[in-house]
Scaffold this active site. Structure first.
Site, PDB file in Angstrom:
ATOM      1  N   GLU A   2      -9.609  -1.694   5.210  1.00  0.00           N
ATOM      2  CA  GLU A   2     -10.309  -1.349   6.437  1.00  0.00           C
ATOM      3  C   GLU A   2     -11.617  -2.123   6.536  1.00  0.00           C
ATOM      4  OE1 GLU A   2      -8.467   0.193   8.363  1.00  0.00           O
ATOM      5  OE2 GLU A   2      -8.253   2.320   7.961  1.00  0.00           O
ATOM      6  N   ASN A  47      -7.606  -2.566  14.290  1.00  0.00           N
ATOM      7  CA  ASN A  47      -8.979  -2.836  13.853  1.00  0.00           C
ATOM      8  C   ASN A  47      -9.073  -4.066  12.948  1.00  0.00           C
ATOM      9  OD1 ASN A  47      -7.828  -1.946  11.500  1.00  0.00           O
ATOM     10  ND2 ASN A  47      -9.291  -0.303  11.111  1.00  0.00           N
ATOM     11  N   ASP A  66       0.811  -1.219   0.000  1.00  0.00           N
ATOM     12  CA  ASP A  66       0.000   0.000   0.000  1.00  0.00           C
ATOM     13  C   ASP A  66       0.842   1.265   0.000  1.00  0.00           C
ATOM     14  OD1 ASP A  66       0.942  -0.474   2.559  1.00  0.00           O
ATOM     15  OD2 ASP A  66      -1.001  -0.916   3.406  1.00  0.00           O
ATOM     16  N   HIS A 104      -7.291  -4.631  10.151  1.00  0.00           N
ATOM     17  CA  HIS A 104      -7.002  -4.485   8.715  1.00  0.00           C
ATOM     18  C   HIS A 104      -5.703  -5.206   8.344  1.00  0.00           C
ATOM     19  CE1 HIS A 104      -4.694  -0.393   9.339  1.00  0.00           C
ATOM     20  NE2 HIS A 104      -3.830  -1.381   9.336  1.00  0.00           N
TER      21      HIS A 104
HETATM   22  C1  F6R Z   1       1.463  -1.204   6.145  1.00  0.00           C
HETATM   23  C2  F6R Z   1       0.256  -2.017   6.275  1.00  0.00           C
HETATM   24  C3  F6R Z   1      -0.548  -2.041   7.522  1.00  0.00           C
HETATM   25  C4  F6R Z   1       0.305  -2.258   8.779  1.00  0.00           C
HETATM   26  C5  F6R Z   1      -0.559  -2.294  10.041  1.00  0.00           C
HETATM   27  C6  F6R Z   1       0.278  -2.451  11.282  1.00  0.00           C
HETATM   28  O1  F6R Z   1       2.073  -1.384   4.877  1.00  0.00           O
HETATM   29  O2  F6R Z   1      -0.093  -2.670   5.327  1.00  0.00           O
HETATM   30  O3  F6R Z   1      -1.513  -3.056   7.443  1.00  0.00           O
HETATM   31  O4  F6R Z   1       1.012  -3.452   8.654  1.00  0.00           O
HETATM   32  O5  F6R Z   1      -1.290  -1.111  10.121  1.00  0.00           O
HETATM   33  O6  F6R Z   1       1.053  -1.296  11.470  1.00  0.00           O
HETATM   34  P1  F6R Z   1       2.097  -1.195  12.666  1.00  0.00           P
HETATM   35  O7  F6R Z   1       3.143  -2.202  12.443  1.00  0.00           O
HETATM   36  O8  F6R Z   1       2.644   0.219  12.545  1.00  0.00           O
HETATM   37  O9  F6R Z   1       1.334  -1.417  13.918  1.00  0.00           O
END
Ligand code: F6R
Length: 270
Positions: free
Chosen positions: A142, A135, A66, A137
């Site tokens: 989301e 959450n 992403d 994702h």
């Molecule tokens: C980032 C992504 C997100 C993160 C997730 C966890 O490329 O795809 O799904 O992996 O939000 O983020 P952290 O590791 O910052 O808690």
């Protein structure tokens, strides 16, 4: 599922990096799906360390999950900049074979199409690295997220924008409202999924993803549909799992899990 529960975040980062190294060594031209975020920083640190000890990354092709819409690739908070800083610029990864969506493309509609085509041409990725949002994702899918979704633009939830505000000096208004993300179905096309989570804030989402029902309101539960899944957790993130004893027993008897420990000995602790 290969569920590995380790003592702390440092061990999780080390183990995940070793799992990636073993994947790279088993393939002539590995195609990796990569993720960003705080959880992954330590993983990339270990990959850089392995490079400094002689590991070769010149044959890998990468696709990130992403990117924020509205950020240029040179914006420090962009995921392109994150990847350059934490991994690409510190190793011999071929820049031309690294792919992320362009967050400031002239037409985001065209950019979505372009990224979809790139992924299609590449075929199945060998390994897809995944973090998980509080959450539930994965990527920026989301809740509620259709399991049939492909690469698209998505509006970020308030919770996710707050979770990620740290990269924007905690100014919530600076956190982009939209992102471009691989969809759930795109993610499921990879040959192997590796989901990594550390810390208590992930415990509920992790338990739901592994032991709960499949549901669009917990996008990470879609991993249950895949045939080859690794889940690497620290004790805090595993805290709400009901079958922990069973997972520990399975891990102790798994030769696949032990093999990865050999990589740790070879590249990270010499
Ligand atoms: C980032 C992504 C997100 C993160 C997730 C966890 O490329 O795809 O799904 O992996 O939000 O983020 P952290 O590791 O910052 O808690």
């Amino acid at each position: 599922m290969n569920i590995v529960i380790l003592e702390n975040a440092a061990k999780v980062e080390e183990y995940t990096a070793a799992l990636i190294l073993s994947e790279i060594q088993h393939r002539p031209y590995p195609k990796l799906g990569l993720a960003t975020g705080r959880t992954m920083e330590g993983v990339y640190k270990h990959l850089v360390q392995a490079y400094n000890r002689g590991f070769d990354f010149s044959n890998i092709t990468t696709f990130n999950l992403d990117e924020y819409v509205g950020l240029s690739p040179i914006d420090e908070a962009s995921y392109r900049a994150y990847m350059d800083k934490h991994f690409f610029n510190q190793t011999n990864v071929e820049r031309a074979r690294t792919h992320l969506p362009h967050g400031l493309a002239e037409s985001m509609v065209d950019e979505v199409e372009k990224y979809r085509s790139l992924l299609e041409e590449a075929g199945s990725l060998d390994l897809q690295l995944l973090g998980i949002g509080n959450n539930g994702h994965i990527g920026f899918n989301e809740p509620p997220a259709l399991f049939g979704s492909e690469t698209r633009i998505i509006e970020l939830s308030e919770e996710t924008r707050q979770q990620n505000a740290g990269a924007f000096e905690n100014n919530l208004e600076d956190v982009p409202t939209h992102a471009i993300t691989m969809g759930i179905n795109t993610i499921l096309k990879a040959k192997k999924l590796v989901l990594v989570a550390t810390g208590p804030s992930k415990a509920e989402a992790v338990a739901g993803a592994i032991e709960g029902p499949l549901r669009a309101s917990l996008p990470a539960s879609a991993i249950q549909l895949h045939h080859s899944v690794w889940i690497i957790l620290d004790i805090a993130a595993a805290n709400q799992l009901k079958l922990q004893t069973y997972y520990h027993r399975q891990a102790a008897n798994s030769t696949k899990i032990q093999e990865v420990h050999d990589y740790i000995d070879k590249y990270m602790r010499s």
